[in-house]
Design an enzyme around this catalytic site. Structure first.
Site, short mmCIF file in Angstrom:
data_model
loop_
_atom_site.label_atom_id
_atom_site.label_comp_id
_atom_site.label_asym_id
_atom_site.label_seq_id
_atom_site.Cartn_x
_atom_site.Cartn_y
_atom_site.Cartn_z
N LYS A 1 -7.55 8.47 -3.48
CA LYS A 1 -7.18 7.85 -4.76
C LYS A 1 -7.16 6.33 -4.63
O LYS A 1 -7.74 5.62 -5.46
CB LYS A 1 -5.79 8.34 -5.19
CG LYS A 1 -5.16 7.52 -6.31
CD LYS A 1 -3.79 8.02 -6.71
CE LYS A 1 -2.63 7.52 -5.89
NZ LYS A 1 -2.14 6.16 -6.23
N ARG B 1 -0.09 1.33 -12.65
CA ARG B 1 -0.01 -0.09 -12.29
C ARG B 1 -1.32 -0.61 -11.72
O ARG B 1 -1.63 -1.79 -11.87
CB ARG B 1 1.05 -0.29 -11.20
CG ARG B 1 2.40 0.19 -11.53
CD ARG B 1 3.28 0.02 -10.33
NE ARG B 1 3.25 -1.36 -9.87
CZ ARG B 1 3.94 -2.34 -10.40
NH1 ARG B 1 4.75 -2.11 -11.40
NH2 ARG B 1 3.85 -3.56 -9.93
N CYS C 1 8.86 -0.09 -11.46
CA CYS C 1 8.52 1.33 -11.49
C CYS C 1 9.51 2.10 -10.63
O CYS C 1 10.41 1.51 -10.04
CB CYS C 1 7.09 1.58 -11.10
SG CYS C 1 6.80 1.59 -9.35
N ARG D 1 8.02 -4.19 -7.66
CA ARG D 1 6.57 -4.32 -7.53
C ARG D 1 5.95 -5.44 -8.37
O ARG D 1 5.15 -5.19 -9.28
CB ARG D 1 5.89 -2.98 -7.82
CG ARG D 1 6.39 -1.88 -6.92
CD ARG D 1 5.66 -0.59 -7.11
NE ARG D 1 4.33 -0.60 -6.55
CZ ARG D 1 3.46 0.36 -6.72
NH1 ARG D 1 3.77 1.41 -7.46
NH2 ARG D 1 2.26 0.30 -6.17
N ASP E 1 3.67 5.69 1.90
CA ASP E 1 3.27 6.82 1.04
C ASP E 1 3.44 8.18 1.73
O ASP E 1 3.21 9.22 1.11
CB ASP E 1 1.81 6.65 0.59
CG ASP E 1 1.66 5.51 -0.41
OD1 ASP E 1 2.68 5.07 -0.97
OD2 ASP E 1 0.52 5.04 -0.61
N ILE F 1 8.93 -1.25 2.91
CA ILE F 1 7.93 -1.75 1.96
C ILE F 1 8.50 -1.83 0.53
O ILE F 1 8.37 -2.85 -0.14
CB ILE F 1 6.65 -0.86 1.97
CG1 ILE F 1 6.12 -0.69 3.39
CG2 ILE F 1 5.58 -1.44 1.03
CD1 ILE F 1 5.53 -1.92 4.04
N ARG G 1 -1.33 12.87 -10.49
CA ARG G 1 -1.90 11.52 -10.35
C ARG G 1 -2.63 11.37 -9.03
O ARG G 1 -3.55 10.56 -8.93
CB ARG G 1 -0.78 10.47 -10.39
CG ARG G 1 -0.11 10.37 -11.72
CD ARG G 1 0.86 9.24 -11.72
NE ARG G 1 0.19 8.01 -11.29
CZ ARG G 1 0.79 6.86 -11.07
NH1 ARG G 1 2.08 6.78 -11.24
NH2 ARG G 1 0.12 5.81 -10.69
N1 EPU Z 1 4.55 -7.53 -3.31
C1 EPU Z 1 5.06 -8.66 -3.85
N2 EPU Z 1 4.29 -9.41 -4.70
C2 EPU Z 1 3.01 -9.04 -4.99
C3 EPU Z 1 2.47 -7.87 -4.41
C4 EPU Z 1 3.26 -7.13 -3.56
O1 EPU Z 1 6.22 -9.02 -3.61
O2 EPU Z 1 2.36 -9.76 -5.75
C5 EPU Z 1 5.36 -6.71 -2.40
C6 EPU Z 1 5.66 -5.33 -2.99
O3 EPU Z 1 6.76 -5.35 -3.86
C7 EPU Z 1 5.90 -4.52 -1.75
C8 EPU Z 1 4.92 -5.13 -0.74
O4 EPU Z 1 4.60 -6.43 -1.25
O5 EPU Z 1 7.20 -4.73 -1.28
C9 EPU Z 1 3.63 -4.37 -0.53
O6 EPU Z 1 3.12 -3.93 -1.79
P1 EPU Z 1 1.56 -3.79 -2.05
O7 EPU Z 1 1.13 -4.90 -2.93
O8 EPU Z 1 0.84 -3.60 -0.77
O9 EPU Z 1 1.52 -2.44 -2.90
P2 EPU Z 1 0.47 -2.10 -3.99
O10 EPU Z 1 -0.81 -2.76 -3.67
O11 EPU Z 1 1.04 -2.30 -5.34
C10 EPU Z 1 -0.57 -0.01 -2.81
C11 EPU Z 1 -0.77 1.43 -3.12
C12 EPU Z 1 0.58 2.14 -3.10
C13 EPU Z 1 1.17 1.97 -1.71
C14 EPU Z 1 1.29 0.48 -1.36
C15 EPU Z 1 1.77 0.22 0.05
C16 EPU Z 1 -2.73 1.41 -4.53
C17 EPU Z 1 -3.32 1.60 -5.87
N3 EPU Z 1 -1.40 1.55 -4.43
O12 EPU Z 1 0.30 -0.53 -3.80
O13 EPU Z 1 0.32 3.52 -3.33
O14 EPU Z 1 2.45 2.55 -1.67
O15 EPU Z 1 0.00 -0.15 -1.51
O16 EPU Z 1 0.95 0.83 0.96
O17 EPU Z 1 -3.43 1.16 -3.58
C18 EPU Z 1 0.82 5.71 -4.04
O18 EPU Z 1 -0.38 6.01 -3.86
O19 EPU Z 1 1.69 6.58 -4.28
C19 EPU Z 1 1.23 4.31 -4.00
C20 EPU Z 1 2.37 3.88 -4.53
#
Ligand code: EPU
Length: 424
Positions: free
Chosen positions: A22, A92, A116, A121, A309, A331, A403
């Protein structure tokens, strides 16, 4: 609304084929927006989230057709358009179109996601990164409005924390920017490698993928690509954990064992027997050995650390172990929503801040209950617990599961689980 019903306590035996990831499919579908043409994506899972992003790109003018797991996306007629709150609130990852839209049209207007179920996030890293390229971003009426007066200019971008979708968004903006971009403290998840593979096939110049520093030399234009989505490592891990929790012997096929370094080590340390082939993993956990399931601490970390995850699912496994362990979630700040539901099944778990202390029930096991899914991975931990528990478990709000898990019921019944959907 549908609920999932599980008659638990049945050891799982057989094979489960893994679908495409995904979290790779979503950025790769978004990347098709970068250039007009007909892109071919293979091994694409049919999930609620992939349908959502296809709806999103269709609203921008893309057309697509699916044959089995092969998706052809024609982005020739894509035009600038806004991405509404209705789409972003259901997923998101819709923010992943910000980078490609900025790169192709010099502007983007995407609803800002709210908090969320697993935490706040924010997307501040994405915004700061775009600003480094000369893009002006402002927040208006709940939307991120991003405009570049001229072609994006490559620059260095540093992340305070390695962000997965942040790295993907910046990569997609950088490939068509003028000059060189360096992403420092980049995320190293395999899904980013898959995106880089696609971008390179489209004509992008990228080096350093898989390391924490990625360099992009911007190019003037890109072409459509033909690329295969990597296997879903989180789905793989979820079924391995489920097999470990129920006993039995399951081979998970069409997966990539190299993408699960931390989980495989933890499963071995927990006393489960793991056999690894190039694209399959076998887990052996005889029911009679349940009392030998060792308690193992985990701490979630960016890849290649233990994935957040798979935290909830591992906690369900540890609820059946023979002693005490600590689960540390570093995380996301609110990713223990499954704890209260697991407790309804008899799990002994105490939380405080970022940690949860799990006292394994050992031979006493868990018992079925009515529980509620709160997010995707929390839901899958309830499935793991329900499969291992004695008696009947009913999980409501299963749209969360849909999802991210393709054909969950079919795959589990294929290895002997008694599981089905019912109307609430
Ligand atoms: N963060 C910030 N600011 C930002 C971006 C991230 O503070 O602008 C923080 C987040 O709050 C978090 C950390 O950085 O504490 C890491 O978040 P990340 O940005 O890596 O998460 P994401 O890109 O929103 C993806 C996956 C998630 C998975 C996380 C961590 C996708 C579409 N989603 O989310 O997947 O948990 O990386 O590995 O790739 C899931 O599939 O159930 C899922 C939630």
């Amino acid at each position: 609304m549908e609920k999932l019903v599980i008659e638990g306590g049945v050891p799982l035996y057989g094979e489960i084929g893994i679908s495409g990831a995904k979290n790779a499919a979503l950025p790769l579908i978004a990347a098709t927006l970068l250039s007009g043409g007909v892109h071919t994506l293979r091994n694409v899972p049919d999930l609620r989230d992939t349908r959502t992003i296809l709806k999103l790109i269709s609203e921008l003018g893309a057309t697509w057709q699916r044959e089995g797991t092969v998706l052809q996306i024609d982005t020739t007629s894509v035009e600038y358009g806004e991405v509404s709150y209705d789409l972003v609130k259901t997923m998101r990852a819709s923010v992943l179109v910000l980078g490609p839209m900025l790169a192709r049209f010099g502007k983007a207007r995407v609803s800002l996601p709210g908090g969320c179920a697993i935490g706040e996030r924010p997307i501040n890293f994405h915004i700061t990164g775009f600003e480094r390229f000369g893009v002006q971003c402002k927040l208006e009426e709940g939307y991120v409005e991003a405009i570049a007066e001229q072609r994006l200019r490559g620059n260095s971008v540093y992340f305070d924390i390695p962000s997965v979708t942040g790295t993907e968004n910046i990569l997609m903006a950088a490939v068509l920017a003028k000059g060189k971009t360096t992403i420092k403290n980049a995320a190293r998840e395999p899904e980013i490698g898959n995106l880089i593979e696609m971008l390179v096939k489209m004509g992008a110049k990228i080096s350093g993928g898989g390391s924490d520093q990625i360099t992009v030399e911007g190019v003037d234009s890109l072409v459509a690509a033909d690329v295969e989505i990597i296997p879903d490592r989180i789905e793989t891990g979820t079924y391995l954990i489920a097999a470990g929790a129920t006993g039995g012997e399951v081979t998970v096929t069409h997966c990539n064992p190299d993408h699960l370094p931390a989980l495989l080590e933890k499963l071995k340390t927990a006393g489960l027997q793991i056999g690894i082939e190039s694209d399959s993993i076998t887990i052996i956990s005889p029911t009679k050995n349940r009392k030998k399931l060792q308690s193992v601490d985990i701490k979630t970390m960016p890849y290649p650390g233990y994935p957040t995850d798979l935290q909830a699912q591992f906690m369900a496994l540890m609820a059946l172990s023979n002693s005490i362990c600590v689960v540390n979630e570093t995380i996301f700040e609110n990713r223990f929503m499954h704890v209260a539901e697991l407790r309804r099944m008899g799990a002994e778990i105490k939380t405080g801040g970022k940690s949860a202390v799990v006292t394994g029930r050992g031979e006493k096991g868990l018992s079925g209950a009515r529980v509620m899914a709160t997010d995707l991975r929390a839901s899958s931990s309830l499935v793991v617990a329900g499969l291992a528990a004695s008696g009947r478990t009913e999980i409501s709000r299963i749209y969360h599961l849909e999802r991210g898990y393709e054909n969950l019921v079919g795959k589990l019944t294929g290895v002997g689980a008694r599981v089905w959907k019912e109307q609430e």
